[in-house]
Scaffold this motif. Structure first.
Motif, short mmCIF file in Angstrom:
data_model
loop_
_atom_site.label_atom_id
_atom_site.label_comp_id
_atom_site.label_asym_id
_atom_site.label_seq_id
_atom_site.Cartn_x
_atom_site.Cartn_y
_atom_site.Cartn_z
N ASP A 137 39.72 39.96 51.39
CA ASP A 137 40.68 40.55 50.44
C ASP A 137 40.78 39.64 49.23
N ASP A 138 41.97 39.13 48.94
CA ASP A 138 42.14 38.29 47.75
C ASP A 138 41.39 36.97 47.88
N ASP A 139 41.13 36.39 46.73
CA ASP A 139 40.47 35.09 46.67
C ASP A 139 41.42 34.14 45.92
N ALA B 153 41.71 35.90 42.55
CA ALA B 153 42.84 36.79 42.87
C ALA B 153 42.36 38.09 43.50
N ALA B 154 42.58 39.21 42.84
CA ALA B 154 42.28 40.50 43.47
C ALA B 154 40.79 40.75 43.61
N ASP C 15 42.03 46.67 43.02
CA ASP C 15 42.38 45.55 43.90
C ASP C 15 41.52 45.69 45.16
N SER C 16 40.43 44.99 45.18
CA SER C 16 39.40 45.27 46.19
C SER C 16 39.75 44.74 47.58
N VAL C 17 39.32 45.50 48.57
CA VAL C 17 39.29 45.06 49.96
C VAL C 17 37.90 45.40 50.48
N ASN D 244 42.91 48.20 47.62
CA ASN D 244 43.97 47.81 48.54
C ASN D 244 45.08 48.83 48.62
N ARG E 280 35.98 40.79 57.10
CA ARG E 280 36.95 41.48 56.25
C ARG E 280 37.41 40.49 55.18
#
Lengths: 827, 779
Positions: B203-205, B209-210, B186-188, B231, B201
């Motif tokens: 996060d989700d799209d 999504a993740a 779950d990328s950040v 994440n 910065r």
């Protein structure tokens, strides 16, 4: 240095004081022994009401006499005045109460302190006594005696098979119980004196609740008469009480020897009738240490200070806010300088109550206090040395600015709001909790204006992962949870009671509760194929039904009443607009008070999420000013924090002086408090220079920066009151002392491990060949931001010499420092 | 949706099911291997039009490996030492045709011990580089040149840092492909400037999504560092980080194109500037999902998918979204559009006849859109008639029966009022009977099977969701591998579930790996339109981090062939021919079970007769448990069933762990017989005062001959006979003597009927002869 046991006794003392401070004391049944009134020489007398109209033989009027003096002061002279009637056949005065004798008019002449004044009295309808009202006499009488309180027959299941609605909020239930149910025993119209309704509270028949009624009580006469008249309910068009009025209005200041105040409570009815219900109204004091109130509405002060007297009649609640002052021998206002408006308001109150503020704290104390309050951390030894060496006159404001700009500030304050927003992975999910927490950190990092902050949370929709603020409606799992959470967090109101009945002590009604619910009941939650994700959306329809009345409720706003949002729109919008409006001072007050509370350990309103008439602010003008400043600066929380931090009030010494020793609520000196669990753990780590590792979280993350307590379960944190985050109540974070705390510091694994670790501060210093004096000094600087005193240094060195083992002796010294109040407490 | 079919356009490349089965070495005798598994490949992508040398990493990659790929490619698996154990990698060369579209494809390997799960990887025209593993601090980032795609691994609480240079104003597209590749990552992402200050910065799209996506506009010339982490700080995740100036496309607009018709496609997503609409012509079958490369000017590709349909597609024409100006549409067809901005609402108007069953199915998140639709149907007066029910599905369906002839409007909104470039949609509008098939969501139903050749068998509980159709549904297998057999393959009328048994092809060889899909048809001829069974639930359960698995994998059942092993049971029938006594209406065949493996105990055998004549129904009864265990197949039918000769078979199935075995019998002859018949024949007239013999003849069939009681149903006045005559089991004829009284009335009696009473197979049996004449006359 003091051991933990003494510390914990200190904690306990604080807690007891806090509990006492927030409790609401009920009215005393009997008049206390009162000091005589020093009438002096008033310049004029004022009698309330200025004219009296008594209708019917049961009517009455409590007279209140106020003496006005040349210096602008006033005092209640009711119990010192002489009353004379011009026609005793029309009206008589019985214990300062005018009672009718027959129709006609008369004058009452009032004398006190050489002054005289007159009021006119008209008596009508004396010969045609109306029937006793079921609602506003009988039920009021039962409320007065406490029969329908939550602990007695007003509990949901009643008591002893006899159930009344809580404080008469539902007259329909009471009608069924009192008029239709169990006829013949409970009430006996043929022989009222044989009625259980009288004989039980009189204790003529055994009564589990004890004696609650005396034949001399006004309530006894009402109940007996109602029974004798056949226990009738009111006609459909009978007048209803629409409001009550309390005299004197809030704000009266009484200076000793003036120390009592008689209240008069008037009920206004739908047909225009006004009746004195002083004898049937219920009274309580917000602070019984300051003032008591009798069942007859006579307030007497116990000490200087302020108290709100809460007056309740049926579902109507009003308060009378009184200030009592007295001259303290030897007190002379020092007229200390002020840094900003905060000091002006605080000092004005202290001056009025004759508390002398303490002086400013030392640089060492300021440094430690501000670091802990703003970023949750202790300063490093290097930071401490730099600050103490800095001779610049503006070093304090500069430090405040620097700390407010640091990342740790956002992280630490996210911890505080994480508590309120119930941030746990259990409730939000393992993915969501990090995203929600990051949003929160970001909000503080960017200093998101508080109105935007509230809007982002309350108007949130969509994916709880893509839009983390939508998690607000994940933790608030249903409409009722929404109402209670929103009101407690943003309005400082605890509405849980009003879910089932009108609030027993406050103005909130059950209708209000469900009117608020109408803003949130269309918020829906939908699962998604994506693990942990919930979709928050607003349904097109759906109404709230008041469970007691069955009425479909319209959205209702405090102070505005019902509103009609356009169809097809999100009802949360008008609520959020109202909530965050600059005109809604309560919104600003609640957050400003919360900020204050987080810096002082006590709110101006305390607890900070419990705004109510019966819990008034300790300094209302201060709170108003803070709220105005907050709103005027675009709800900038850092601005408010900066203003408070720069005040002399915040920077006051924690040491009390002889003129403020007993003050715990007016901020005359800084009140020490135990560090929060996370602060304490971080402080131990900082003092020993051994960071704590939390499994699954990055190295370097501090306890004060944890996204959620259940992500890194830590025994030490639990023992010291880290909350589970199950509720939105700030009270969930507790510092209650317990044996576990003592054990942790005596010989707990955390302390033991840190002290024994080869890489701790003093062992590394020893390995580096530093002398004992330097090591001891570094330990003090790291723990309490100061160098050891000469005596402390001497004692420490002597211990090392006596012990014979340098390392073990330093362990002892470090252990002892960790166990001091100075380390454990924010001071 | 089925996986991709044939497509021919300039930018489209269809995916045909391809099975590349290449032996690394000849199967050694008596070899024992463990089931292989794949964890990742290096690189994580294949380049279109090139040969990519791929290293597949996993465990137990032993023995004669075969490789299955979901896409067209030439595959050459490097030979290895067949005797080597516990191999953790295997090399392969894969050559893709030029023009292959970017997207996500799959590989799996099998050996005679089983098959790996499908490993997702990309077809990508960005150059791949590997995470160097030493890039865990801001001070020591990994330097990269753009454009590039990095195949990396997440180290939990330790972050990855990549440094690149950019010019002021330069736009750099960034895309993490992780959960779409099945990785639990779950990328950040943060972009930091050279001083370590955060510039961006993400996060989700909304659409991916993740998987984080964004466009970074460099504020100044200089070096930047991209920080990437999970994440949750969860270790073990992998990712493919794409950086360059390629388009970031979520979906085409519309999401659907009609086969055989030139369609204009636009694109929607975070960065689609400067991408001109394209014309596409696809010949793909309906429901095929086609990968689609979307090239930016420099030549690097964004990627998405397009659904092919045989129905017309109408795109919203009312950009102002005036409620009184809906987009004209017709059903059946696809309604397509985009919900932009937030709180947008699109309306489509169509006409329909009373009684028409209409079904609206939304297509959004599985196609790359972030939208979850709320569909509402209104009549011409604007009154709402129905709305899509809220379920856990993100692609709701609205079924409705039209109440009267007229015009109707379908309004399309985003459930939470969201909108933007990531919120495209299509709604499939169909009429008439509908059903969908899915694999039951429980532990008994798997989408990967390993079978023993010959008798290896697995079962699937196929569930159907019906709308306006109650009839039977014929199930079958669709596969490029021939020879599958199915049993119990009809979902009965009005039923919603059946357990289907699938038996491996007879020539399934150890190490073979095949893909099959279950299709259902509503007409008994099996020629009607097919509906493919979906397995999205199982795919999600296997990889919860990938809620919308690749379309080509939905419905795919992968089956591998194990090394041959004997079965764990045998079954023998007590007869190969059985009589069905029509007057009794019941017969029985008994199967004797022999358990040959101690692991197979207690479990009941599934017994299923096949091919029974119409009217005969079976009942199965288990007798005992263990060495003497038998199963009675009792066949029941009407007593007046016509005589005849039929055949039937039986099918048995048992499972130990995941090893399913079936046995199909040979033909068993089923004779529908009349077990007993009787005839009566007087020897001559009966004279008053005299006697006469009547010959009674029995016809017996079947194997249960019992004594028969005989009597006459009635006799003329004055004529008597023995009350009852019993014929022994082995006799079929007897003469019975009638006596006439002297005064018996002369008559020509034509109702002389013999009644025979006996038992057959324990059942009482009574039959009558035909009536014959008996003359009574004077002497």
């Amino acid at each position: 240095m003091q051991p933990i046991a003494r510390t914990l006794r200190g904690i306990a003392t604080f807690l007891v004081a806090a509990v006492l401070a927030v409790s609401v004391a009920p009215a005393k049944a009997d008049s206390p022994a009162l000091e005589p009134i020093n009438v002096g020489q008033p310049t004029r007398l004022e009698v309330f009401p200025p004219s009296v109209r008594l209708v019917g033989p049961r009517s009455r009027m409590q007279l209140v006499v106020t003496g006005h003096y040349a210096d602008g002061s006033m005092q209640d002279l009711t119990r010192a005045a002489q009353f004379a009637t011009s026609n005793a056949g029309v009206v008589a005065i019985e214990n300062t109460i005018a009672v009718p004798k027959q129709d006609g008019t008369a004058e009452i002449v009032v004398n006190a302190g050489g002054q005289e004044t007159k009021i006119t009295v008209e008596v009508a309808g004396f010969a045609t006594a109306p029937a006793v009202s079921f609602e506003w006499e009988t039920l009021a009488a039962l409320s007065k005696q406490g029969c329908n309180s939550g602990a007695c027959h007003g509990s949901p299941s009643g008591k002893g098979g006899f159930r009344l609605s809580l404080r008469a909020f539902d007259s329909t239930i009471d009608k069924l119980t009192l008029i239709r149910e169990d006829l013949g025993r409970r009430t006996n119209p043929l022989n009222p004196d044989e009625s259980l309704l009288l004989n039980k509270p009189l204790m003529k028949v055994p009564h589990g609740g004890g004696q609650k009624l005396k034949k001399g009580d006004a309530a006894y006469a009402v109940l007996r008469q109602w029974i004798a008249e056949g226990c009738r309910s009111d006609a459909g068009d009978a007048p209803r009480c629409v409001k009550i009025e309390v005299y004197p209005p809030s704000g009266r200041l009484l200076r000793r020897p003036a120390h009592t105040q008689q209240l008069c409570v008037l009920a206004h009815f739908s047909n225009g009738m006004i009746r004195d219900v002083t004898d049937l109204a219920c009274y309580s004091s917000s602070d019984s240490m300051v003032a008591d109130v009798t069942a007859g509405g006579l307030v007497s002060s116990q000490d200087r200070g302020e108290a709100a007297i809460i007056v309740r009649y049926l579902e109507h609640v009003e308060s009378c806010f009184l200030t009592f002052v007295k001259d303290i021998p030897g007190f002379a206002w020092a007229n200390p300088p002020t840094a900003n408006y905060i000091d002006e308001h605080v000092y004005a109150k202290l001056h009025q109550l004759q508390y002398q503020p303490s002086g400013l704290c030392t640089d060492e104390e300021f440094l430690r206090r501000t670091f802990l309050d703003v970023i949750g951390q202790l300063p490093t030894v290097k930071e401490t040395n730099a600050f103490l060496a800095n001779g610049a006159p503006d070093k304090r404001p500069k430090l405040i600015d620097d700390l407010l700009a640091r990342d740790e500030h956002a992280k630490f304050w996210a911890l505080k709001w994480g508590d309120l927003l119930r941030m746990t992975s259990t409730q939000i999910g393992g993915q969501g909790v990090h995203k929600y927490h990051r949003w929160l950190e970001r909000a503080f990092e960017t200093n998101l204006p508080y109105d935007r902050f509230a809007r982002d949370l309350l108007a949130a929709s969509g994916s709880t992962l893509d839009n983390p603020t939508a998690n607000f409606y994940r933790t608030a799992t249903d409409t009722q949870d929404c109402v209670e959470s929103v009101s407690q967090i943003f309005l400082g109101a605890r509405l849980q009671c009003a879910k089932c009945h009108n609030h027993p002590f406050e103005r909130w009604t059950q209708d209000n509760y469900y009117g608020m619910a109408a803003f949130f009941n269309r918020v829906q939650r939908k699962k998604s194929p994506r693990a942990d994700e919930l979709l928050i959306y607003v349904a097109a329809g759906g109404e709230v039904t008041q469970p007691r009345t069955g009425k479909q409720m319209k959205p209702w706003l405090p102070g505005q009443g019902e509103i009609d949002p356009p169809a097809g729109t999100d009802r949360r919008e008008p609520f959020v607009s109202w909530l965050t409006s600059k005109d809604n001072r309560l919104f600003a007050k609640v957050e400003a008070n919360r900020l204050w509370s987080q810096l002082f350990g006590r709110g101006i309103v305390d607890p900070p999420d419990d705004f109510r008439d019966s819990n008034p602010p300790s300094n209302a003008p201060l709170l108003v000013a803070l709220a105005k400043d907050f709103a005027d600066h675009g709800f900038d929380r850092k601005h408010v924090l900066r203003t408070i931090l720069n005040s002399h009030t915040y920077q006051a010494d924690f040491r009390a002086n002889e003129f403020n020793r007993d003050d715990v609520k007016y901020f005359s000196h800084y009140q020490p408090r135990l560090l929060a669990a996370e602060q304490l753990l971080d402080a131990i780590c900082a003092m020993t220079a051994l960071p704590e590792a939390f499994a699954g979280l990055p190295a370097g993350m501090k306890a004060t920066q944890l996204p959620a307590p259940d992500l890194a379960k830590h025994d030490f944190l639990k023992i010291f009151g880290q909350p589970e985050r199950q509720t939105v109540c700030a009270c969930e974070r507790t510092g209650d002392s317990n044996l576990g705390m003592a054990i942790q510091f005596f010989n707990g694994p955390l302390i033991y491990g840190k002290l024994r670790d080869a890489n701790n501060r003093f062992r590394k210093a020893l390995a580096a060949g530093k002398p004992n004096e330097e090591i001891i000094s570094e330990l003090y600087l790291a723990a309490v931001c100061r160098k050891p005193s000469a005596k402390e240094l001497e004692t420490s060195l002597a211990h090392i010499a006596a012990k014979g083992d340098q390392v073990v002796a330093l362990e002892d010294i470090a252990w002892a420092i960790l166990n001091t109040n100075e380390f454990l407490f924010q001071h | 949706m089925r996986r991709a079919g044939l497509v021919r356009t300039a930018q489209l490349h269809g995916l045909l099911p391809v099975l590349s089965l290449l032996f690394v070495a000849a199967l050694p005798p008596a070899a024992v291997w463990a089931q292989p598994s794949l964890s990742h490949s290096t690189p994580g992508a294949l380049a279109p039009g090139k040969t990519t040398e791929l290293v597949l990493t996993g465990a137990k990659l032993d023995g004669p490996l075969k490789l299955w790929n979901s896409f067209p490619a030439q595959v050459e698996l490097a030979p290895g030492d067949p005797a080597q154990k516990d191999r953790t990698s295997v090399a392969a060369k894969l050559t893709l045709p030029a023009g292959t579209a970017c997207g996500i494809v799959g590989l799996a390997v099998a050996n005679p011990s089983g098959a790996s799960d499908v490993l997702y990887l990309m077809i990508d025209d960005l150059t791949s580089v590997a995470d160097n593993g030493n890039n865990h601090s801001l001070a020591a980032p990994q330097d990269i040149g753009l454009p590039v795609a990095i195949d990396g691994a997440c180290d939990g609480t330790v972050f990855d840092y990549y440094r690149f240079s950019a010019k002021a104003g330069q736009k750099i597209s960034c895309e993490v492909v992780a959960t779409r590749l099945g990785w639990d990552f779950d990328s950040v992402v943060r972009v930091l400037d050279a001083a370590g200050n955060e510039v961006l910065r993400a996060d989700d799209d909304p659409a991916t999504a993740a998987d984080t996506r964004f466009v970074f506009a460099a504020p100044a010339d200089g070096q930047y560092v991209l920080e990437l982490r999970d994440n949750r700080y969860k270790p073990g995740g992998r990712y493919r980080l794409r950086l360059g100036d390629f388009p970031l496309v979520s979906t085409p607009l519309p999401l659907v194109a009609t086969s055989g018709v030139v369609s204009q496609l636009g694109f929607s997503g975070p960065w689609t500037e400067g991408i001109a609409p394209i014309s596409v012509l696809t010949a793909a079958a309906k429901s095929d999902v086609l990968p689609l490369s979307v090239k930016g000017a420099p030549g690097q590709s964004g990627w998405t998918t397009l659904l092919a349909t045989d129905m017309p597609v109408v795109v919203e024409s009312n950009s102002a979204d005036k409620p009184d100006d809906p987009t004209p549409a017709s059903i059946p067809g696809y309604f397509a559009g985009k919900l932009d901005p937030a709180k947008d609402r699109d309306e489509f108007q169509f006409t329909a006849m009373k009684g028409t069953s209409v079904s609206f199915k939304s297509l959004t998140r599985s196609a790359g859109s972030g939208a979850i639709l709320m569909l509402r149907l209104h009549n011409a007066g604007g009154n709402q008639l129905a709305e899509s029910p809220l379920t856990d599905s993100d692609e709701p369906v609205l079924n409705f029966t039209i109440p009267e002839d007229g015009a109707y409007r379908l309004s399309v909104e985003e459930l939470a009022g969201r909108g933007g470039p990531d919120y495209a949609y299509a709604v499939e509008a169909r009429t008439g009977p509908q059903f969908t098939l899915s694999l039951k969501n429980d532990a008994n139903n798997r989408i990967r099977h390993s079978l023993s050749p010959g008798d290896g068998t697995f079962h699937l509980d196929v569930q159907c969701q019906r709308f306006a159709y109650d009839g039977p549904i014929m199930l079958g297998v669709e596969s490029s591998r021939l020879g599958w057999q199915v049993f119990n393959s009809v979902v009965p009328a009005k039923a919603n579930e059946v357990r289907l048994y699938v038996v491996a092809p007879l020539d399934f060889s150890p190490g073979d790996l095949a893909e099959l899909r279950i299709v259902g048809r509503a007409d008994e001829s099996g020629r009607g339109a097919a509906t493919t069974m979906g397995t999205a639930v199982q795919l999600r359960a296997a990889r919860p981090q990938t809620p919308f698995p690749p379309a080509w994998l939905d419905g795919a059942i992968l089956v591998s062939a194990l090394a041959e092993q004997g079965s764990f049971y045998t079954v023998t029938a007590d007869k190969t021919e059985v009589n069905f006594p029509r007057l009794v209406g019941e017969t029985k065949v008994t199967l004797a079970l022999k358990r040959t493996d101690p692991k197979f105990k207690d479990t009941q055998l599934v017994v299923m007769p096949l091919g029974l004549p119409a009217g005969i129904t079976p009942e199965i009864k288990r007798n005992g448990n263990g060495p003497d265990e038998t199963y009675d197949i009792t066949l029941k039918g009407p007593k007046d069933l016509a005589e005849g000769i039929h055949t039937f078979r039986y099918f048995t199935f048992a499972e130990v762990a995941t090893d399913g075995r079936s046995i199909q019998s040979g033909d068993i002859r089923l004779n529908v017989i009349t077990p007993l018949a009787v005839t009566a024949m007087p020897a001559g007239p009966l004279v008053q005062g005299q006697k006469q013999k009547v010959k009674l003849t029995l016809s017996r069939r079947g194997d249960d001959k019992q004594p028969v009681d005989l009597k006459f149903k009635s006799l003329p006045t004055g004529v008597t006979a023995p009350e009852k005559t019993t014929l022994a089991a082995e006799l079929n004829e007897i003469e019975v003597e009638l006596s006439a009284a002297a005064d018996a009335a002369p008559t020509k009696f034509d109702q002389l009927i013999a009644v025979a009473t006996s038992k057959y197979a324990g059942t009482d049996l009574t039959v009558e002869s035909s009536a014959v004449a008996l003359e009574v006359k004077a002497p």
